[in-house]
Design a protein around this motif. Sequence first.
Motif, PDB file in Angstrom:
ATOM      1  N   PRO A 109      19.105  77.655 -17.309  1.00 43.82           N
ATOM      2  CA  PRO A 109      19.330  77.827 -15.856  1.00 43.82           C
ATOM      3  C   PRO A 109      20.167  79.056 -15.518  1.00 43.82           C
ATOM      4  CG  PRO A 109      20.457  75.873 -16.695  1.00 43.82           C
ATOM      5  CD  PRO A 109      19.532  76.334 -17.773  1.00 43.82           C
ATOM      6  N   PHE A 110      21.098  79.399 -16.402  1.00 45.20           N
ATOM      7  CA  PHE A 110      21.907  80.597 -16.133  1.00 45.20           C
ATOM      8  C   PHE A 110      21.034  81.847 -16.160  1.00 45.20           C
ATOM      9  CE2 PHE A 110      26.510  80.052 -15.683  1.00 45.20           C
ATOM     10  CZ  PHE A 110      26.631  78.692 -15.898  1.00 45.20           C
TER      11      PHE A 110
ATOM     12  N   ILE B 147      21.627  74.690 -21.183  1.00 45.44           N
ATOM     13  CA  ILE B 147      22.563  75.289 -20.219  1.00 45.44           C
ATOM     14  C   ILE B 147      22.266  76.776 -20.035  1.00 45.44           C
ATOM     15  CG2 ILE B 147      25.003  75.799 -19.833  1.00 45.44           C
ATOM     16  CD1 ILE B 147      25.294  73.082 -21.619  1.00 45.44           C
TER      17      ILE B 147
ATOM     18  N   ILE C  98      31.769  71.011 -23.679  1.00 36.74           N
ATOM     19  CA  ILE C  98      32.471  70.108 -22.763  1.00 36.74           C
ATOM     20  C   ILE C  98      31.597  68.911 -22.405  1.00 36.74           C
ATOM     21  CG2 ILE C  98      33.464  69.905 -20.445  1.00 36.74           C
ATOM     22  CD1 ILE C  98      34.275  72.902 -20.713  1.00 36.74           C
ATOM     23  N   LEU C  99      30.309  69.170 -22.149  1.00 31.74           N
ATOM     24  CA  LEU C  99      29.439  68.116 -21.634  1.00 31.74           C
ATOM     25  C   LEU C  99      28.599  67.438 -22.720  1.00 31.74           C
ATOM     26  CD1 LEU C  99      28.157  69.792 -18.342  1.00 31.74           C
ATOM     27  CD2 LEU C  99      30.094  68.248 -18.647  1.00 31.74           C
TER      28      LEU C  99
ATOM     29  N   ALA D   6      32.834  71.794 -15.596  1.00 33.14           N
ATOM     30  CA  ALA D   6      31.652  72.277 -16.309  1.00 33.14           C
ATOM     31  C   ALA D   6      30.376  71.831 -15.598  1.00 33.14           C
ATOM     32  CB  ALA D   6      31.664  71.764 -17.747  1.00 33.14           C
ATOM     33  N   ARG D   7      30.372  70.593 -15.150  1.00 30.49           N
ATOM     34  CA  ARG D   7      29.167  70.051 -14.515  1.00 30.49           C
ATOM     35  C   ARG D   7      28.853  70.801 -13.212  1.00 30.49           C
ATOM     36  NH1 ARG D   7      30.663  64.945 -14.778  1.00 30.49           N
ATOM     37  NH2 ARG D   7      30.031  64.741 -16.965  1.00 30.49           N
TER      38      ARG D   7
ATOM     39  N   ALA E 132      24.318  76.848 -11.192  1.00 31.02           N
ATOM     40  CA  ALA E 132      23.367  77.739 -11.856  1.00 31.02           C
ATOM     41  C   ALA E 132      21.958  77.160 -11.764  1.00 31.02           C
ATOM     42  CB  ALA E 132      23.773  77.951 -13.309  1.00 31.02           C
ATOM     43  N   THR E 133      21.841  75.861 -11.919  1.00 23.78           N
ATOM     44  CA  THR E 133      20.526  75.217 -11.880  1.00 23.78           C
ATOM     45  C   THR E 133      19.856  75.402 -10.522  1.00 23.78           C
ATOM     46  OG1 THR E 133      21.405  73.589 -13.421  1.00 23.78           O
ATOM     47  CG2 THR E 133      19.306  73.059 -12.372  1.00 23.78           C
TER      48      THR E 133
ATOM     49  N   GLY F 203      22.152  79.336  -7.885  1.00 28.76           N
ATOM     50  CA  GLY F 203      23.307  79.890  -7.170  1.00 28.76           C
ATOM     51  C   GLY F 203      24.287  80.544  -8.120  1.00 28.76           C
ATOM     52  N   ASN F 204      25.424  80.912  -7.558  1.00 25.73           N
ATOM     53  CA  ASN F 204      26.453  81.604  -8.315  1.00 25.73           C
ATOM     54  C   ASN F 204      27.521  80.601  -8.727  1.00 25.73           C
ATOM     55  OD1 ASN F 204      28.024  83.530  -9.475  1.00 25.73           O
ATOM     56  ND2 ASN F 204      28.117  84.858  -7.662  1.00 25.73           N
ATOM     57  N   PRO F 205      27.604  80.245 -10.011  1.00 22.09           N
ATOM     58  CA  PRO F 205      28.616  79.282 -10.444  1.00 22.09           C
ATOM     59  C   PRO F 205      30.006  79.816 -10.119  1.00 22.09           C
ATOM     60  CG  PRO F 205      27.045  79.732 -12.199  1.00 22.09           C
ATOM     61  CD  PRO F 205      26.786  80.726 -11.119  1.00 22.09           C
TER      62      PRO F 205
ATOM     63  N   ALA G  43      18.939  82.058 -13.145  1.00 23.25           N
ATOM     64  CA  ALA G  43      19.636  82.447 -11.911  1.00 23.25           C
ATOM     65  C   ALA G  43      19.966  83.936 -11.895  1.00 23.25           C
ATOM     66  CB  ALA G  43      20.917  81.624 -11.762  1.00 23.25           C
TER      67      ALA G  43
ATOM     68  N   ASN H  67      18.681  86.597  -9.419  1.00 25.86           N
ATOM     69  CA  ASN H  67      19.167  86.486  -8.036  1.00 25.86           C
ATOM     70  C   ASN H  67      20.391  87.355  -7.784  1.00 25.86           C
ATOM     71  OD1 ASN H  67      17.203  84.576  -7.901  1.00 25.86           O
ATOM     72  ND2 ASN H  67      18.606  82.817  -7.967  1.00 25.86           N
ATOM     73  N   PHE H  68      20.989  87.849  -8.848  1.00 21.82           N
ATOM     74  CA  PHE H  68      22.245  88.579  -8.674  1.00 21.82           C
ATOM     75  C   PHE H  68      22.214  90.004  -9.204  1.00 21.82           C
ATOM     76  CE2 PHE H  68      23.096  84.090  -8.713  1.00 21.82           C
ATOM     77  CZ  PHE H  68      23.809  83.940  -7.537  1.00 21.82           C
TER      78      PHE H  68
ATOM     79  N   ILE I 101      30.277  75.215 -21.971  1.00 22.22           N
ATOM     80  CA  ILE I 101      29.851  74.073 -21.147  1.00 22.22           C
ATOM     81  C   ILE I 101      29.166  73.016 -22.030  1.00 22.22           C
ATOM     82  CG2 ILE I 101      28.296  73.354 -19.283  1.00 22.22           C
ATOM     83  CD1 ILE I 101      28.905  75.972 -17.879  1.00 22.22           C
TER      84      ILE I 101
ATOM     85  N   ALA J 173      29.632  73.933 -12.485  1.00 22.15           N
ATOM     86  CA  ALA J 173      29.107  75.267 -12.797  1.00 22.15           C
ATOM     87  C   ALA J 173      27.635  75.179 -13.172  1.00 22.15           C
ATOM     88  CB  ALA J 173      29.907  75.898 -13.937  1.00 22.15           C
ATOM     89  N   LEU J 174      27.312  74.182 -13.992  1.00 25.18           N
ATOM     90  CA  LEU J 174      25.923  74.016 -14.424  1.00 25.18           C
ATOM     91  C   LEU J 174      25.020  73.699 -13.237  1.00 25.18           C
ATOM     92  CD1 LEU J 174      23.824  73.835 -16.650  1.00 25.18           C
ATOM     93  CD2 LEU J 174      24.501  71.463 -17.042  1.00 25.18           C
TER      94      LEU J 174
END
Lengths: 387, 613
Positions: free
Chosen positions: B551-552, B548, B540-541, A39-40, A46-47, A50-52, B555, B558-559, B537, A42-43
């Motif tokens: 940032p998704f 969370i 989990i975290l 999980a970390r 994204a931060t 980039g592409n997780p 991003a 960009n895609f 996430i 992937a995060l």
Amino acid sequence: MAAKKTAPKKSAPSTPSASSASKRSDRDALTLGKIEKLARQALAQATKGGNPALDIRTRTLSNVSFNEKKRIIELGDRTQSREFFNVAMARKFMQTMLVASGCKTLIGEDKTVSIRQMFYMTKHTLPGSSENTFDDQSESDPIIEDLEVGIDALREELHLFANRRGLVVGKLVVNDAGDEIDLARMGRGGWGIPSICEPGHLAFVRNAAEFILLVEKQAVWHRLNEDRFWEKHNCILLTSEGQAARGARRLLQRMATELKLPIYVLVDNDPWGLYIYSVLKQGSINLAYESMRMAVPNVRFLGMSAFDYKKFAMPPAAEIKLTKEDITRAEQMKAYPWFKDAKWQREIQATIDNGFKMEVDALLTKRISFITDEYIPKKLRDRDYLQ
Amino acid sequence: MPKSKKDAPSLEQPEQPEPEPAQPKRRATAESMATRQREISVSEFFTKNRHLLGFDNPAKALLTTIKEAVDNSLDACEEAGILPDILVEIHETGAAAKAGDGTTGAGAGGTSGAPAGSSRFRVVVEDNGPGIVKAQIPKIFAKLLYGSKFHRLKQSRGQQGIGISAAGLYGQLTTGKPVVITSKTAKGRPAFRIHLRIDTKRNQPDVFSEETVDWAKDHGTRVEIELVAAYRGGRTGVQEYLEQTVVANPHMALAYVSPKGERLEFPRVTSDLPREAQEIKPHPHGVELGMLHTMLSDSGGESVKDALVESFSRVSPAVAAQICKMARVSPKTAADRIQGEDLERLHKALGEVKVMAPPATAVVPIGEELLIAGLKRRYSNAEFYASTTRPPSVYRGNPFVVEVGLAFGGDLPLDEAADIMRFANRVPLQYQPKACAISESVYQTNWRGYDLQQPKGGLPVAPMAVAVHLASVWVPFTSEAKEAVAHYDELLREMKLAVQECGRKLAAHVRARAHAQREEKRRSLFERYIPEVAAAISAILDLPKDKIEKPFFAALPNFVRFADEPGTPPDGAPPAAAAPNDAPTPPPPPAAARGGKGGKGKASPRGEQLELI
């Protein structure tokens, strides 16, 4: 046989109860760490904008190889990157995260669920749409396997199990989650092999058997159990009830290594029966990453052999004509590196040449208990098996 | 009447052997027959042939009447160099009356009672054209086969000079009412209002009354015809005709008042008048034998050679000499004495001689920009417009230009067959689509190559309207009703090339649009999954979910790329680059290549001369 009467590990340490609980929580902590790392990462990706992505080893025929030395099928190193910002993979990425999160909850609450229950735990409708996170279990099962290879954790470590399959009777006493069970006193039903047969959950207490016999079919197992075969021959009698589930394979492997008993396998004389034997022996393509935990390379192929037809003077009634599919499958088997040996080539070719296959049940064309008092004893006596 | 001989055997004596052929009894003498021979009145001719003239039924009669009047107005305005302002009004004046009960006696014996469902209408068509000098008004509006357009080769809307007077006659026959013409030729001059009838016996105008009136207009003509007709909507209706006319005539301003009193206004979208079409002499390759005979007979004692040079376009003295040589006719022979086999050989030689194509200045297309402007008048909310004007080409000695325009998307109906508008010299063709070469060119085009749906052998199914315009000095219709264009290979080929060229422009748009839609789909997919991934996430975290999600979402851009940005999305397959199926069609060979000879250089832009053919 060498290991007679008692198991090598005896008394206190072998019982999976309070003492092993701390060992289990250590493993849980390790698994949790793996999930959190996933999980970390992937995060973090994204931060950075980039592409997780998750790297998952590909579980296809092209990425498995036969290890000649260990004589097991091993998963190769080729991985596939599962990216979130990719239309073809986004859904699977999301599903993998959902399953990972579900497993974390299970570990936190110290509960174990079936893979079907995990499907329901993670299934819901996405807000504002009619799309489900999972449509059916056939979608979530491969995701669980992906997570297993993706974070290198076993299914048991993720607190998941598949439906149990397989039965045992015989001269062995086991401890299953604190209950001591004498497998010689299981009546007609036998003891169901649990899905999780890990040391923390299951231990061998006392063994009086000299060998293990695994039969493919429940009906054959039932025939042998009713005839008290295991009592007469001092053995453990197992059935995988078709293709062996993980529990049965893991149990067989632990018996082989911990009890150090020879294992005989009796399957139908057709390519599909032979493949059941093959999976037990060197592992499967799909679960190649588990081979070292499950494969039993020295398991012995007792029958039915294509040559048994003549040896036991079987009547024509025992024959079933080979289908086109059977022949194609047989040719595929001949090409597997682990069947390259001349004796296997001869065996498979003999089936093709016969033009028919035989079920173990066909032994009843002779007599009801022909299998119990003549076929198996003679094969054992003559050491008429392949390995 | 005695039973005719040929009927007899089958009816009376089927089994009897045929008797010796006896001389049939004479039934009439030349003298007795002569008593029955007389001039056919135009009303009789009209009644028997009205299908040829567009008056077969009440609905079509209304359309034809308006069409003839509007066509005349537009032709007149353009010829005079006036930007046309046209008003069309249809007033329902009451239930249909029986023919012949009017005040006129001339109409007696004309059309019998009007069919059910029809009614009486007064049609008004008014323009700001040059007006008509008073003396000509009766002939133009009340004499069949009178006009200025039949005798010349010039691109114009009307071709036969039968239209408007036929409409007046139809009105007269069905209602007994005269045609009312108001016309004024210039500021300061008087405006005349004339009530006209056709003397159907003599095919002569009959002025019923005339007066001078005050008319606020500087110049123009107003035609009023009362007729029994039926008002219909749909593909063959009046409103469809007017809206299509609006597409093909962006320089025209139109106001329309329907029988229900609704008023539609289409302001003009350009103040450029179409270039004046040049009148040309017949081209040797297109002339018919009878026409040739007339031309030579009318030459007034000239030599064949001189007559040829005089009467035909592109025939120089040298070419004329060559024609005579090919026909084995002495160039010095008097033209009016050429007959029989000489005439036939001369006709053949004219068709075969190598000669320059007729001047393309005779053809005036709408033009790509203005065709789009016209389409926007009718389909103002489409999402995409394209048009193609082909270089001039030639069939049978007649120069022509094909152009295609289309409107796509927006509020056009999504799952219906595309709307096809056919135009010949800017006049909409509304009947007989199946028989028309224009429709054929749309059917034969593979629209699937442009990413549209198209049932086999059918029209494309898309939110689309296609306009195909054929401009020519002589449009070959399949029949006198002028409803469908004949299938000449040269025409069909040019039409298909034009449709395909326009289709390719559309395909580029459709693909860009599909790409944008794909991108939009991708974006919404990611947007749907991000909250799920973030929730997982965060569980989990043990972090707040929005920490969370942010940032998704950050991003995401960009895609996801949009259609107007270069490059392809990182994972998506590049947009289909497949060329349309008909792409391999070679660039259109110049018109000259049609005979396989000549063909130096490419087709020249309009206004210049075509090369040798």
